[in-house]
Design an enzyme around this catalytic site. Structure first.
Site, short mmCIF file in Angstrom:
data_model
loop_
_atom_site.label_atom_id
_atom_site.label_comp_id
_atom_site.label_asym_id
_atom_site.label_seq_id
_atom_site.Cartn_x
_atom_site.Cartn_y
_atom_site.Cartn_z
N ASP A 8 0.83 -1.21 0.00
CA ASP A 8 0.00 0.00 0.00
C ASP A 8 0.86 1.26 0.00
OD1 ASP A 8 -2.33 -1.63 0.45
OD2 ASP A 8 -1.67 -1.79 2.52
N SER A 14 2.39 6.84 0.53
CA SER A 14 1.60 6.00 1.43
C SER A 14 0.17 6.04 0.90
CB SER A 14 1.66 6.56 2.83
OG SER A 14 0.76 5.88 3.64
N ARG A 15 -0.35 4.89 0.47
CA ARG A 15 -1.63 4.92 -0.24
C ARG A 15 -2.83 4.95 0.70
NH1 ARG A 15 0.61 0.83 -3.80
NH2 ARG A 15 2.02 1.98 -5.15
N VAL A 16 -2.66 4.68 1.99
CA VAL A 16 -3.80 4.80 2.89
C VAL A 16 -3.52 5.71 4.07
CG1 VAL A 16 -4.93 2.62 2.37
CG2 VAL A 16 -3.15 2.68 4.10
#
Ligand SMILES: Nc1ncnc2c1ncn2[C@@H]1O[C@H](COP(=O)(O)OP(=O)(O)OP(=O)(O)O)[C@@H](O)[C@H]1O
Ligand SMILES: [Mg+2]
Length: 503
Positions: A340, A365-367
């Site tokens: 992620d 950081s995808r979340v």
């Protein structure tokens, strides 16, 4: 009369015979036909199942992997020099499993749960298979709680949430292990348990990590699972799965767990070695076709569970080594697409001494953004963007172009931000400490200082804020945003601290 006597005589005998008969079992046995480095071929086990544990003489175990019609390929989980062609092999009718439980905390074990730390037997009561299905989609909850690494550059710019999978990648000796280790050390007083899984590393490097964990008091809430470079490739291959099973035990009890895989490049290499020996067809970079799957099924086990399932989480920090900064090699790209987000460590930054050497432009950081503590957002919400802008301008300004006043200011501010983002190893900071420093630099308080003076001033600000504004610090840690009054108080205290330092 004679009849009765004979009956008395034979009754115990027939009884014994009956008992004997009921314990008779049929067992399939096979024969080793071929032994290689880390693998063996066995014939004569027609009923064996995929990934079943099989037993060789002298207590050596193997995992049935290639199931062909007349032969099976077995991955050996121990020293292959002890196995001879013609040796007998027995089925166990169980898969590879490891002990799980609280007794593992503070211990150093191998992939089968055997202790490596001379502290005696690991007293667990439960065992679980190393390969388990990942939680179903409906059992997963969104990632909402931050996992504080204690590093300003990560927590402020590339925040990680509990249940996220964030890759740490970079060339050799760029500080990958250092970031993971600092993150583990930062959890020592918190509620997060940690698992450090070392795969295929030099024993000396692993020993250093264990010594650090011990020295900084983090070993008691940590499990270290080790297969070093000299261990058989079979053991190296199963280690991350075994470590994940140990971590999942705590996640399923509602705990938050952090697992570090150091590193998956070596794991992939061990698997490639086994696959080639088992004569599986090689693909790109000679890796077998299922190399993506072995990593995706591992990392999919990290998640944040819904409250009905205890609400626990497993955060993964897989480490990947790149060669000459090539992010598009096979294993790094695979893992980038599975995880992620990634923290990319640049050797150039490392050489310039900008540590931790996180390349903000190539990291994502995808979340994490949604999970960040609110105070970060109010203080450093657009820092990532302005920092990226600064880096671009700085490169541009090297060509000797005349700069207008605003650009010059942006560059000067950026240089001070860069100083603030520097952090030595083993010096993780609480969220409140980080906010104090970031707030001061974003508000331009360090602009009057030269970049060299920033580090000392930053420490003074942190000390002053934690001494004089303890309730604001508590509120920041509790997840409250930094509102107007708190903002002003922070600014006042920081300004005074800097002035006092300058005099
Ligand atoms: N923030 C830091 N401040 C000071 N020194 C650091 C920092 N981060 C890493 N180092 C030092 O840099 C060296 C390399 O770090 P580390 O072993 O973590 O790199 P690595 O990428 O894991 O290396 P390898 O590829 O060998 O696994 C170590 O000596 C470490 O102490
Ligand atoms: Mg390392």
């Amino acid at each position: 009369m004679l009849h009765d006597m004979l009956d008395d005589l034979f009754a115990p005998l027939s009884q014994a015979l009956e008992n004997r008969l009921t314990t008779l079992t049929v067992q399939e046995t096979g024969t080793v036909t071929h032994v290689g480095q880390g693998i063996a071929y066995v014939s004569g086990l027609p009923g064996v199942q995929a990934e079943e544990l099989v037993r060789f003489p002298d207590g050596l175990f193997g995992m049935a992997y290639n199931l062909d019609a007349d032969e099976i390929g077995v991955i050996l989980l121990g020293d292959s020099t002890a196995v001879m062609a013609g040796a007998e092999v027995r089925r166990t009718e169980r898969v590879v499993d490891v002990p799980v439980g609280h007794a593992l905390l503070g211990r150093v074990v191998d992939a089968t749960g055997q202790p490596l730390d001379h502290k005696g037997r690991v007293r667990t009561v439960e065992r679980r298979p190393i390969e388990r299905p990942a939680p179903a989609i409906m059992d997963r909850a969104p990632v909402t709680v931050p996992l504080q690494t204690g590093l300003k550059v990560v927590d402020a710019l590339i925040p990680i949430g509990r249940g996220q999978r964030e890759l740490i990648l970079g060339d050799r000796q760029t500080g990958k292990t250092a970031i993971a280790l600092d993150t583990i050390l930062n959890q020592r007083d918190g509620d997060v348990l940690c698992v450090y899984c070392a795969i295929g590393q030099r024993s000396a490097a692993v020993a250093k990590v264990i010594a650090d964990l011990h020295a900084y008091g983090a070993l008691d809430t940590c499990i270290v699972v080790v297969a070093s470079g000299e261990d058989p490739p079979g053991l190296q291959f199963i280690t991350p799965y075994a470590a994940t099973t140990m971590a999942e035990y705590f996640m399923e009890q509602g705990r938050d767990v952090l697992i570090v895989y150091d590193d998956l490049t070596r794991h992939a290499r061990a698997y490639r070695e086994l696959s080639l020996l088992l004569r599986r067809p090689p693909g790109r970079e000679a890796y077998p076709g299922d190399i993506f799957y072995i990593h995706s099924r591992l990392l999919e086990r990290s998640t944040h569970l819904r409250p009905e399932h205890g609400g626990g989480s497993l955060t993964a920090l897989p480490i990947v080594e790149t060669q000459v900064q090539n992010l598009s090699a096979y294993i790094p790209t695979n893992l980038i697409s599975i995880a992620d987000g990634q923290l990319y460590l640049s050797p150039e930054l490392f050489q310039k001494g900008l540590l931790p050497a996180v390349d903000v432009g190539k990291s994502v950081s995808r979340v994490g953004g949604k999970t960040q503590l609110p105070a970060y957002r109010s203080v450093a919400g657009d820092l990532r963007l302005s920092y990226a802008q600064f880096e671009e301008l700085e490169t541009f300004s090297r060509f000797g172009t005349r700069l207008d006043e605003r650009t010059r200011q942006t560059i000067e501010r950026g240089r001070r931000v860069r100083e603030v983002l520097k952090q030595p190893q083993y010096a993780t900071l609480s969220a409140a400490d980080q906010i104090a420093s970031l707030h001061a630099v974003v508000e331009g308080l360090f602009d009057v200082l030269t970049p060299d003076e920033v580090s000392v001033a930053e420490q003074a600000v942190r000390r002053a804020v934690s001494e004089r504004l303890p309730d604001i610090c508590t509120r920041i840690e509790a997840g409250e945003p930094l509102e107007g009054a708190g903002h002003d108080a922070l600014l006042r205290v920081a300004r005074e601290a800097i002035e006092m330092r300058v005099e």
